[in-house]
Enzyme design. Structure first.
Site, PDB file in Angstrom:
ATOM      1  N   CYS A  25      -3.788  -0.897   5.912  1.00 32.62           N
ATOM      2  CA  CYS A  25      -3.876   0.032   4.773  1.00 32.62           C
ATOM      3  C   CYS A  25      -4.634  -0.607   3.630  1.00 32.62           C
ATOM      4  O   CYS A  25      -5.358   0.065   2.908  1.00 32.62           O
ATOM      5  CB  CYS A  25      -2.484   0.481   4.338  1.00 32.62           C
ATOM      6  SG  CYS A  25      -1.372  -0.880   3.973  1.00 32.62           S
ATOM      7  N   GLU A  74       4.001   5.430   0.182  1.00 32.24           N
ATOM      8  CA  GLU A  74       2.973   4.391   0.375  1.00 32.24           C
ATOM      9  C   GLU A  74       1.994   4.908   1.419  1.00 32.24           C
ATOM     10  O   GLU A  74       2.323   4.969   2.605  1.00 32.24           O
ATOM     11  CB  GLU A  74       3.612   3.101   0.921  1.00 32.24           C
ATOM     12  CG  GLU A  74       4.581   2.415  -0.013  1.00 32.24           C
ATOM     13  CD  GLU A  74       3.891   1.624  -1.104  1.00 32.24           C
ATOM     14  OE1 GLU A  74       2.655   1.504  -1.087  1.00 32.24           O
ATOM     15  OE2 GLU A  74       4.595   1.145  -1.989  1.00 32.24           O
TER      16      GLU A  74
END
Ligand code: NDP
Length: 491
Positions: free
Chosen positions: A275, A241
């Site tokens: 993010c 990720e």
């Protein structure tokens, strides 16, 4: 030292980025210590797997209630180590607890043994499928959401029946330790969730350790590649990720107040260190002026130190300044702040318009309170530009009539329509990206399966009159099979 930490040689301090004060001192765990933690976790994993879905659901429910009771205590550690406002830290805890609840409640349904059709040709077989735990999962996490992000892996890995060894960021080790301690009190003596602290080398040691069945990594793309390379040696599977450069698209018929609010929150909250934060806005020409005026008013009203904190990692200030300078040098126009806004760790909000698409402010993850707002002639061009980076994590679309249609054209893992970042708070939705943003999924049914190995079982119920998988096979038998195939599949 706490119950969930092993002894180690050297130590390091975690600091409050708002004041520079020491929040806590933690061991630098070396390779041998990491190996020992994984070995202990293997025993715990067996005990945990044997508990079954209902047993694990009970324990994870107790943990959930404990986290609710001490929500403010944990949020204080998060705020101290990241510098984010207390309420942002509390919100992070709220969303995390909801995910933990979902993972624990749905693991049995998603992963438990189920019958599947064996098909016409194999009608003599009973087919079943179940998802078995992997064993010990290594989780390596970042500092920006030091509870929510790693718990996307930890909660789902635990609910699926695995033990976890967690390496938090060197900036937020105290959060990791507090989290593990809260579970240790419930499963006394069982090292179900252990924390190893230290720098990148401690994480690298976790990747190399025998007995780690999977690494779930969240962090930058550059480190993600190193993690994958380290795991290649043992063929340890990885979930990666990484970062993003998420776009927000504003269509002509969008609710402009809501879109501007989402752009500013998505871009500036947590000082832009998200993010799935909004980094680029593509607004359709005919509403660009009105939309931009609203964004400017909202961004100007923000105060760094109140609505959001400093850069958690001081070196990030230079990245933000370089991106603003590049955007301006290439012809962008600053309408809120400018390059001087990124002089200290307390970076002021910056909004730059008309930034060329080859500027680093458009092509690279900024991870600061910088919003690029570019006008486009129509939604087709917005989609084209949105898809033009190597990243593909999340996206946001504001459109009254065709939000979902636009969403489906975006090359990314998640899209919010007419709100921002909302997919992250919905536990049943998988979370993850494509391209430079990584692969694999946390959250939802896919997030549970990510920490399991599917096992297929075919049990013969009766022997077929024609044996074709035997050396006793006859040409008559084969003819009959081929005849059946022509009738069944040849039409
Ligand atoms: P880093 O890549 O710098 O670090 C992530 C973790 O990896 C840290 O625990 C770090 O330890 C560890 N690490 C560093 N080097 C190695 C190595 N060689 N082997 C194994 N582990 C290592 O990321 P940041 O912590 O700076 O986090 C910010 C990044 O995370 C941003 O790019 C952001 O977009 C991304 N992110 C992605 C999310 C997603 O879900 N897709 C969610 C949140 C953030 P140490 O800190 O001790 O160096």
């Amino acid at each position: 030292m706490t119950a969930t930490q092993a002894p180690a040689q050297a130590t390091f301090d975690s600091l409050d980025p708002r004041t520079g004060e020491v929040v806590g001192t933690h061991p630098v765990h070396d390779e041998a210590t990491v190996h020992a933690a994984v070995a202990r976790a293997s025993d715990a994993a067996q005990w945990w797997a044997d508990l079954g879905f209902e047993g694990r659901r009970g324990v994870l429910g107790e943990w959930r209630r404990a986290l609710v009771r001490r929500l403010d205590d944990l949020a204080r550690v998060v705020a101290a180590e990241t510098g984010k406002p207390f309420d942002d830290a509390r919100l992070e805890l709220v969303l995390t607890i909801d995910h933990l609840d979902w993972a624990a409640k749905h693991a049995g349904r998603v992963l438990g043994t189920r019958k599947v059709s064996s098909g016409l040709l194999m009608a003599n077989q009973a087919a079943s499928l179940h998802y078995a735990p992997l064993g010990v999962v290594g989780v390596i996490g970042p500092w920006n959401y030091p509870v929510f992000t790693p718990m996307g892996s930890i909660a789902y890995a635990l609910a699926a029946g695995n033990a976890v060894v967690f390496k938090p960021s060197e900036l937020t080790p105290g959060v990791g330790v507090a989290l593990a301690d809260s579970l240790a009190e419930i499963v006394a003596g069982r090292p179900l969730l252990q924390v190893v602290t230290g720098f990148g080398e401690t994480g690298a040691a976790l990747c190399r350790t025998p007995g780690v069945a999977k690494i779930a990594f969240t962090g930058s793309t550059a480190t993600g590649k190193r993690v994958m390379a380290a795991c290649a040696d043992r063929l340890t599977p990885v979930l990666i990720e990484c970062g993003g450069k998420d776009p927000l698209i504003v269509d002509s018929d969008a609710d402009l107040d809501a879109a501007a609010d989402a752009a500013v929150w998505g871009g500036m909250s947590n000082a832009g260190q998200t993010c799935i934060g909004v980094e680029r806005v593509y607004v359709v020409d005919d509403v660009a002026e009105a939309f931009t005026a609203k964004v400017v008013a909202k961004a100007q009203a923000l105060t760094v130190g109140t609505e959001f904190g400093p850069m958690t990692m001081p070196a990030q200030t230079d990245v933000v300044r370089r991106h603003v300078e590049d955007a301006l040098a290439k012809g962008g126009r600053a309408v809120v702040g400018g390059a001087s806004s990124a002089d200290t760790a307390f970076v002021e909000p910056v909004v730059v318009l008309d930034v060329p698409e080859d500027s680093t402010a458009v092509t690279e993850e900024t991870f600061g309170p910088l919003l690029v707002v570019n006008r486009v002639p129509d939604v087709d061009e917005a989609v084209r530009r949105a898809n033009a980076t190597g990243y593909g994590l999340g996206a946001t679309v504001f459109s009254a009539a065709r939000g979902e249609e636009i969403a489906h054209r975006l090359r990314c893992g998640m899209v919010s329509v007419n709100s921002v970042i909302s997919f992250a708070g919905i536990p049943s939705l998988p979370f993850g990206g494509v391209g430079d943003s990584g692969f694999g999924r946390i959250h939802g049914e896919d997030g549970l399966r990510e920490f399991t190995r599917p096992q297929a079982v075919a049990r013969q119920r009766f022997a077929l009159p024609i044996a074709v998988t035997s050396f006793e096979r006859t040409s008559t038998g084969m003819k009959a099979l081929l005849g059946l195939m022509r009738v069944l599949r040849g039409r």
